[in-house]
Design a protein around this motif. Structure first.
Motif, PDB file in Angstrom:
ATOM      1  N   PRO A  12       0.821  -1.210   0.000  1.00  0.00           N
ATOM      2  CA  PRO A  12       0.000   0.000   0.000  1.00  0.00           C
ATOM      3  C   PRO A  12       0.854   1.258   0.000  1.00  0.00           C
ATOM      4  O   PRO A  12       1.833   1.361   0.749  1.00  0.00           O
ATOM      5  CB  PRO A  12      -0.800  -0.137   1.303  1.00  0.00           C
ATOM      6  N   THR A  13       0.476   2.211  -0.833  1.00  0.00           N
ATOM      7  CA  THR A  13       1.291   3.415  -0.981  1.00  0.00           C
ATOM      8  C   THR A  13       1.186   4.349   0.208  1.00  0.00           C
ATOM      9  O   THR A  13       1.970   5.292   0.317  1.00  0.00           O
ATOM     10  CB  THR A  13       0.878   4.180  -2.255  1.00  0.00           C
ATOM     11  N   ASP A  14       0.247   4.097   1.125  1.00  0.00           N
ATOM     12  CA  ASP A  14       0.120   4.991   2.266  1.00  0.00           C
ATOM     13  C   ASP A  14       1.057   4.596   3.422  1.00  0.00           C
ATOM     14  O   ASP A  14       1.077   5.263   4.454  1.00  0.00           O
ATOM     15  CB  ASP A  14      -1.326   5.037   2.770  1.00  0.00           C
ATOM     16  N   LEU A  15       1.827   3.522   3.251  1.00  0.00           N
ATOM     17  CA  LEU A  15       2.789   3.137   4.279  1.00  0.00           C
ATOM     18  C   LEU A  15       4.118   3.838   4.032  1.00  0.00           C
ATOM     19  O   LEU A  15       4.485   4.125   2.890  1.00  0.00           O
ATOM     20  CB  LEU A  15       3.000   1.617   4.270  1.00  0.00           C
ATOM     21  N   PRO A  16       4.889   4.113   5.107  1.00  0.00           N
ATOM     22  CA  PRO A  16       6.197   4.756   4.934  1.00  0.00           C
ATOM     23  C   PRO A  16       7.147   3.871   4.119  1.00  0.00           C
ATOM     24  O   PRO A  16       6.972   2.653   4.019  1.00  0.00           O
ATOM     25  CB  PRO A  16       6.701   4.913   6.375  1.00  0.00           C
ATOM     26  N   ASP A  17       8.162   4.505   3.566  1.00  0.00           N
ATOM     27  CA  ASP A  17       9.150   3.784   2.775  1.00  0.00           C
ATOM     28  C   ASP A  17       9.931   2.801   3.640  1.00  0.00           C
ATOM     29  O   ASP A  17      10.120   3.013   4.846  1.00  0.00           O
ATOM     30  CB  ASP A  17      10.139   4.764   2.145  1.00  0.00           C
ATOM     31  N   LEU A  18      10.407   1.730   3.005  1.00  0.00           N
ATOM     32  CA  LEU A  18      11.262   0.745   3.642  1.00  0.00           C
ATOM     33  C   LEU A  18      12.657   0.805   3.043  1.00  0.00           C
ATOM     34  O   LEU A  18      12.842   1.271   1.914  1.00  0.00           O
ATOM     35  CB  LEU A  18      10.694  -0.670   3.430  1.00  0.00           C
ATOM     36  N   ARG A  50      16.678   0.454  17.667  1.00  0.00           N
ATOM     37  CA  ARG A  50      17.949  -0.186  17.298  1.00  0.00           C
ATOM     38  C   ARG A  50      17.751  -1.312  16.286  1.00  0.00           C
ATOM     39  O   ARG A  50      18.599  -2.181  16.141  1.00  0.00           O
ATOM     40  CB  ARG A  50      18.627  -0.774  18.535  1.00  0.00           C
ATOM     41  N   ILE A  51      16.649  -1.290  15.574  1.00  0.00           N
ATOM     42  CA  ILE A  51      16.326  -2.380  14.659  1.00  0.00           C
ATOM     43  C   ILE A  51      16.376  -1.901  13.208  1.00  0.00           C
ATOM     44  O   ILE A  51      15.815  -0.858  12.873  1.00  0.00           O
ATOM     45  CB  ILE A  51      14.919  -2.951  14.956  1.00  0.00           C
ATOM     46  N   LEU A  52      17.044  -2.696  12.372  1.00  0.00           N
ATOM     47  CA  LEU A  52      17.048  -2.459  10.936  1.00  0.00           C
ATOM     48  C   LEU A  52      16.391  -3.645  10.231  1.00  0.00           C
ATOM     49  O   LEU A  52      16.198  -4.710  10.822  1.00  0.00           O
ATOM     50  CB  LEU A  52      18.474  -2.304  10.404  1.00  0.00           C
ATOM     51  N   LEU A  53      16.083  -3.446   8.965  1.00  0.00           N
ATOM     52  CA  LEU A  53      15.542  -4.495   8.107  1.00  0.00           C
ATOM     53  C   LEU A  53      16.530  -4.826   6.995  1.00  0.00           C
ATOM     54  O   LEU A  53      17.253  -3.942   6.523  1.00  0.00           O
ATOM     55  CB  LEU A  53      14.228  -4.052   7.473  1.00  0.00           C
ATOM     56  N   GLU A  54      16.532  -6.083   6.584  1.00  0.00           N
ATOM     57  CA  GLU A  54      17.357  -6.476   5.449  1.00  0.00           C
ATOM     58  C   GLU A  54      16.794  -7.740   4.827  1.00  0.00           C
ATOM     59  O   GLU A  54      15.989  -8.450   5.442  1.00  0.00           O
ATOM     60  CB  GLU A  54      18.797  -6.732   5.890  1.00  0.00           C
ATOM     61  N   THR A  55      17.259  -8.042   3.613  1.00  0.00           N
ATOM     62  CA  THR A  55      16.918  -9.323   2.995  1.00  0.00           C
ATOM     63  C   THR A  55      18.082 -10.301   3.021  1.00  0.00           C
ATOM     64  O   THR A  55      17.875 -11.507   3.085  1.00  0.00           O
ATOM     65  CB  THR A  55      16.483  -9.144   1.521  1.00  0.00           C
ATOM     66  N   ASP A  56      19.321  -9.807   2.929  1.00  0.00           N
ATOM     67  CA  ASP A  56      20.496 -10.651   2.662  1.00  0.00           C
ATOM     68  C   ASP A  56      20.282 -11.413   1.366  1.00  0.00           C
ATOM     69  O   ASP A  56      20.807 -12.504   1.173  1.00  0.00           O
ATOM     70  CB  ASP A  56      20.797 -11.608   3.820  1.00  0.00           C
ATOM     71  N   SER A  57      19.460 -10.850   0.481  1.00  0.00           N
ATOM     72  CA  SER A  57      19.183 -11.511  -0.791  1.00  0.00           C
ATOM     73  C   SER A  57      20.479 -11.662  -1.598  1.00  0.00           C
ATOM     74  O   SER A  57      21.368 -10.819  -1.497  1.00  0.00           O
ATOM     75  CB  SER A  57      18.137 -10.719  -1.578  1.00  0.00           C
ATOM     76  N   PRO A  58      20.574 -12.796  -2.289  1.00  0.00           N
ATOM     77  CA  PRO A  58      19.519 -13.723  -2.712  1.00  0.00           C
ATOM     78  C   PRO A  58      19.173 -14.834  -1.712  1.00  0.00           C
ATOM     79  O   PRO A  58      18.467 -15.780  -2.065  1.00  0.00           O
ATOM     80  CB  PRO A  58      20.113 -14.336  -3.988  1.00  0.00           C
ATOM     81  N   TYR A  59      19.679 -14.716  -0.480  1.00  0.00           N
ATOM     82  CA  TYR A  59      19.455 -15.771   0.513  1.00  0.00           C
ATOM     83  C   TYR A  59      18.255 -15.458   1.412  1.00  0.00           C
ATOM     84  O   TYR A  59      17.802 -14.327   1.500  1.00  0.00           O
ATOM     85  CB  TYR A  59      20.700 -15.933   1.393  1.00  0.00           C
ATOM     86  N   PRO A  71      15.138  -7.699  -2.822  1.00  0.00           N
ATOM     87  CA  PRO A  71      14.827  -6.571  -1.940  1.00  0.00           C
ATOM     88  C   PRO A  71      13.342  -6.319  -1.711  1.00  0.00           C
ATOM     89  O   PRO A  71      12.948  -5.867  -0.633  1.00  0.00           O
ATOM     90  CB  PRO A  71      15.503  -5.393  -2.651  1.00  0.00           C
ATOM     91  N   ALA A  72      12.497  -6.614  -2.680  1.00  0.00           N
ATOM     92  CA  ALA A  72      11.056  -6.393  -2.506  1.00  0.00           C
ATOM     93  C   ALA A  72      10.510  -7.129  -1.287  1.00  0.00           C
ATOM     94  O   ALA A  72       9.550  -6.672  -0.655  1.00  0.00           O
ATOM     95  CB  ALA A  72      10.294  -6.822  -3.760  1.00  0.00           C
ATOM     96  N   TYR A  73      11.130  -8.247  -0.945  1.00  0.00           N
ATOM     97  CA  TYR A  73      10.594  -9.072   0.139  1.00  0.00           C
ATOM     98  C   TYR A  73      10.892  -8.494   1.516  1.00  0.00           C
ATOM     99  O   TYR A  73      10.433  -9.043   2.531  1.00  0.00           O
ATOM    100  CB  TYR A  73      11.128 -10.494   0.028  1.00  0.00           C
ATOM    101  N   THR A  74      11.613  -7.386   1.568  1.00  0.00           N
ATOM    102  CA  THR A  74      11.761  -6.653   2.828  1.00  0.00           C
ATOM    103  C   THR A  74      10.391  -6.393   3.448  1.00  0.00           C
ATOM    104  O   THR A  74      10.242  -6.393   4.675  1.00  0.00           O
ATOM    105  CB  THR A  74      12.466  -5.301   2.588  1.00  0.00           C
ATOM    106  N   ALA A  75       9.395  -6.175   2.615  1.00  0.00           N
ATOM    107  CA  ALA A  75       8.052  -5.861   3.109  1.00  0.00           C
ATOM    108  C   ALA A  75       7.472  -6.998   3.949  1.00  0.00           C
ATOM    109  O   ALA A  75       6.728  -6.751   4.903  1.00  0.00           O
ATOM    110  CB  ALA A  75       7.134  -5.552   1.923  1.00  0.00           C
TER     111      ALA A  75
END
Length: 272
Positions: A5-11, A207-216, A229-233
């Motif tokens: 949804p476009t109303d959520l803040p950026d990731l 103190r929390i960040l998000l990541e994918t470590d993609s392709p893993y 990266p899309a799967y960060t959501a």
């Protein structure tokens, strides 16, 4: 995958590997899907310094991509030892925003622990001298990671993120006590990861960040497939549940945390 949804803040995907062969020839589509999912920035990580030109080129090509560079601990015995001057020189590039990933991995490469520790200390010095955050990989080496990071902070403070955090509660507490950040990957959303979710729940949200470590490490419902990266959501959705906050609040908090730690990336994005 449904668009976010476009109303959520950026990731922000704070750790991915866009130079890996898994993404060859597909980067425009991968980045378009990230944008559609609300992932507006990402940091692609160079794990062998001989590959730095290729990683840098990706960051130079795509406005939303920044990069970090270092020697992965599992490669420390195979690669020339990075020098402090070499790492500092790389940080002069405007889109180079972090040191690493570095760290210790005794799971498969315990026989190289001495050179891994030497490499880690050099990367710590680079973080101390440049003011850029250190990016730490830790696997089956919690006690040594904690001891070396603590020693480094006592010598001269530096900032740091424990990338793809999946270690024990003791290392989490040490990292947080040192002022560091914990990065949440798709592992957090795995059904059997409740002990890890409990560790994150005990940490401050700032103190929390998000990541994918993609392709893993793709989160459900993509587990077992190539991560991107899309799967960060999807990890963000799991993280919001861990912290018992709305997805919007979790997204806003983790993005603010990223901007605070990766201050060079935040400054560049603001100036763009």
């Amino acid at each position: 995958m449904q668009p976010r949804p476009t109303d959520l803040p950026d990731l922000v995907d704070s750790h991915c590997h866009l130079d890996f062969a898994d993404f060859q020839g597909e980067l425009p589509d991968v980045l378009a899907r990230a944008t559609a999912a609300g992932v507006t920035r990402m940091v692609t990580i160079c794990t062998r310094l001989r590959n730095e030109p290729a990683v840098r080129a990706i960051a130079e090509t795509y406005a939303q991509v920044f990069y970090a560079a270092g020697t992965h601990p599992m490669s420390a015995a195979e690669e020339p030892l990075a020098t402090l001057d070499q790492l500092i020189a790389l940080t002069r590039h405007p889109k180079m925003v972090g040191i690493g990933e570095t760290g210790l991995d005794y799971h498969y490469t315990a026989d190289s622990k001495a050179i891994q520790q030497t490499s880690l200390r050099i990367h710590i010095q680079a973080a101390q001298e440049t003011g850029l955050p250190l990016i730490i990989h830790a696997r089956d080496a919690d006690a040594d990671v904690a001891a070396i990071l603590t020693e480094g902070v006592r010598e001269k403070p530096f900032s740091c993120v424990m990338h793809c955090f999946s270690s024990g509660a003791d290392l989490a507490r040490t990292a947080l006590d040192l002022g560091f950040y914990l990065s949440m990957s798709g592992i957090t959303a795995f059904p059997k990861s409740q002990p890890l979710r409990d560790i994150f729940a005990a940490a401050p949200l700032d103190r929390i960040l998000l990541e994918t470590d993609s392709p893993y490490l793709a989160p459900p419902p993509f587990r077992g497939r190539r991560n991107e990266p899309a799967y960060t959501a999807f990890t963000a959705k799991a993280g919001a549940a861990v912290f018992k906050v709305s997805e919007a609040d979790f997204a806003a908090a983790t993005t603010a945390n990223f901007d605070r730690l990766f201050h060079k990336a935040a400054k560049a994005a603001k100036a763009a």
